[in-house]
Design a protein around this motif. Structure first.
Motif, mmCIF file in Angstrom:
data_model
loop_
_atom_site.group_PDB
_atom_site.id
_atom_site.type_symbol
_atom_site.label_atom_id
_atom_site.label_comp_id
_atom_site.label_asym_id
_atom_site.label_seq_id
_atom_site.Cartn_x
_atom_site.Cartn_y
_atom_site.Cartn_z
ATOM 1 N N LEU A 44 -5.888 -5.239 5.740
ATOM 2 C CA LEU A 44 -6.174 -6.139 4.617
ATOM 3 C C LEU A 44 -5.173 -6.040 3.476
ATOM 4 O O LEU A 44 -5.446 -6.520 2.379
ATOM 5 C CB LEU A 44 -7.567 -5.818 4.051
ATOM 6 N N ASP A 45 -4.037 -5.373 3.683
ATOM 7 C CA ASP A 45 -3.042 -5.181 2.627
ATOM 8 C C ASP A 45 -3.625 -4.389 1.456
ATOM 9 O O ASP A 45 -3.338 -4.652 0.303
ATOM 10 C CB ASP A 45 -2.496 -6.527 2.152
ATOM 11 N N GLU A 46 -4.464 -3.431 1.746
ATOM 12 C CA GLU A 46 -5.065 -2.602 0.707
ATOM 13 C C GLU A 46 -4.540 -1.171 0.721
ATOM 14 O O GLU A 46 -4.188 -0.630 -0.309
ATOM 15 C CB GLU A 46 -6.591 -2.582 0.842
ATOM 16 N N CYS A 47 -4.491 -0.549 1.889
ATOM 17 C CA CYS A 47 -4.122 0.874 1.940
ATOM 18 C C CYS A 47 -2.613 1.076 1.981
ATOM 19 O O CYS A 47 -2.114 2.104 1.563
ATOM 20 C CB CYS A 47 -4.777 1.566 3.132
ATOM 21 N N ARG A 48 -1.887 0.104 2.508
ATOM 22 C CA ARG A 48 -0.424 0.080 2.553
ATOM 23 C C ARG A 48 0.204 1.127 3.476
ATOM 24 O O ARG A 48 1.388 1.425 3.364
ATOM 25 C CB ARG A 48 0.170 0.188 1.150
ATOM 26 N N ALA A 49 -0.555 1.671 4.426
ATOM 27 C CA ALA A 49 0.014 2.603 5.403
ATOM 28 C C ALA A 49 1.037 1.911 6.294
ATOM 29 O O ALA A 49 1.867 2.566 6.911
ATOM 30 C CB ALA A 49 -1.092 3.213 6.265
ATOM 31 N N CYS A 50 1.010 0.604 6.342
ATOM 32 C CA CYS A 50 1.884 -0.183 7.210
ATOM 33 C C CYS A 50 3.147 -0.667 6.518
ATOM 34 O O CYS A 50 3.937 -1.401 7.100
ATOM 35 C CB CYS A 50 1.112 -1.397 7.724
ATOM 36 N N GLN A 108 2.183 8.567 4.959
ATOM 37 C CA GLN A 108 3.450 8.909 4.323
ATOM 38 C C GLN A 108 4.583 7.926 4.582
ATOM 39 O O GLN A 108 5.407 7.700 3.702
ATOM 40 C CB GLN A 108 3.864 10.334 4.688
ATOM 41 N N ALA A 109 4.663 7.322 5.759
ATOM 42 C CA ALA A 109 5.718 6.331 5.997
ATOM 43 C C ALA A 109 5.584 5.185 4.999
ATOM 44 O O ALA A 109 6.576 4.753 4.390
ATOM 45 C CB ALA A 109 5.661 5.818 7.430
ATOM 46 N N GLY A 110 4.371 4.697 4.815
ATOM 47 C CA GLY A 110 4.140 3.627 3.847
ATOM 48 C C GLY A 110 4.421 4.072 2.425
ATOM 49 O O GLY A 110 4.986 3.318 1.622
ATOM 50 N N GLN A 111 4.036 5.305 2.097
ATOM 51 C CA GLN A 111 4.310 5.841 0.759
ATOM 52 C C GLN A 111 5.815 5.894 0.500
ATOM 53 O O GLN A 111 6.287 5.501 -0.564
ATOM 54 C CB GLN A 111 3.725 7.256 0.616
ATOM 55 N N ILE A 112 6.560 6.397 1.469
ATOM 56 C CA ILE A 112 8.009 6.517 1.329
ATOM 57 C C ILE A 112 8.653 5.142 1.181
ATOM 58 O O ILE A 112 9.538 4.940 0.337
ATOM 59 C CB ILE A 112 8.600 7.297 2.525
ATOM 60 N N ARG A 134 0.259 1.346 -5.058
ATOM 61 C CA ARG A 134 -1.172 1.373 -4.763
ATOM 62 C C ARG A 134 -1.484 1.856 -3.355
ATOM 63 O O ARG A 134 -2.546 1.576 -2.826
ATOM 64 C CB ARG A 134 -1.770 -0.012 -4.978
ATOM 65 N N ASN A 135 -0.570 2.597 -2.740
ATOM 66 C CA ASN A 135 -0.846 3.132 -1.407
ATOM 67 C C ASN A 135 -1.965 4.159 -1.478
ATOM 68 O O ASN A 135 -2.033 4.950 -2.413
ATOM 69 C CB ASN A 135 0.390 3.811 -0.829
#
Length: 166
Positions: A44-50, A108-112, A134-135
């Motif tokens: 849903l484009d909320e957690c941003r892990a992707c 972490q990949a999304g955070q980076i 907002r990850n």
């Protein structure tokens, strides 16, 4: 929708995939191209892990259809170091290692990728700038993430990702 062929650049290499135009980029990357760095978290484009980059801008692959990236350049965590002209790891990746940021590592990949996109736009981020990321990190490593972003900014100013943990 009938399948179509979409061409784009992935981590510096041209690729073509044949799939429905509404197939989400995350599934194109993971299932069709075997790129597993971007993770499924919420869809849903909320957690941003992707999170990956398209033309250098962070985007959520879980909610973006492949038709939106046709002809564009996509960078995943696997290709981030190759975008860094200094050679070796990208400074954000180096800072993550220097400060031992990951706990479980899932996000972490999304955070980076979000941090790298931020630093490309804001070379000396304030805490408020960093707070715009907002990850979601379920392990709660936000303090180390903030420290790593600031460390990466220092590495970028130095022009090198070779300085470690000092």
């Amino acid at each position: 929708m009938p399948a179509q062929t979409f061409r784009f650049t992935l981590n510096g290499q041209p690729v073509a995939v044949t799939c429905p135009p509404d197939l989400r980029v995350l599934w194109v990357l993971r299932d069709l191209l075997g790129v597993t760095g971007p993770k499924y978290g919420c869809g849903l484009d909320e957690c941003r892990a992707c999170t990956c980059h398209v033309d250098g801008v962070a985007f959520a692959t879980c909610s973006t259809p492949v038709s939106a990236i046709a002809g564009r350049s996509v960078t995943t965590i696997e290709g981030l170091a190759a975008t860094w002209p200094g050679g070796g790891l990208h400074p954000v990746q180096q800072a993550w290692l220097d400060l031992d940021v990951p706990q479980c590592g899932y996000c972490q990949a999304g955070q980076i990728m979000m941090a790298a996109a931020l630093l490309a736009q804001v070379p000396d981020p304030t805490d408020d700038d960093i707070d715009q990321i907002r990850n979601v990190c379920r392990c709660g490593t936000y303090v180390r993430i903030r420290q790593a972003i600031k460390r990466a900014a220092e590495l970028l100013r130095q022009g090198s990702s070779s300085a470690s943990g000092s």
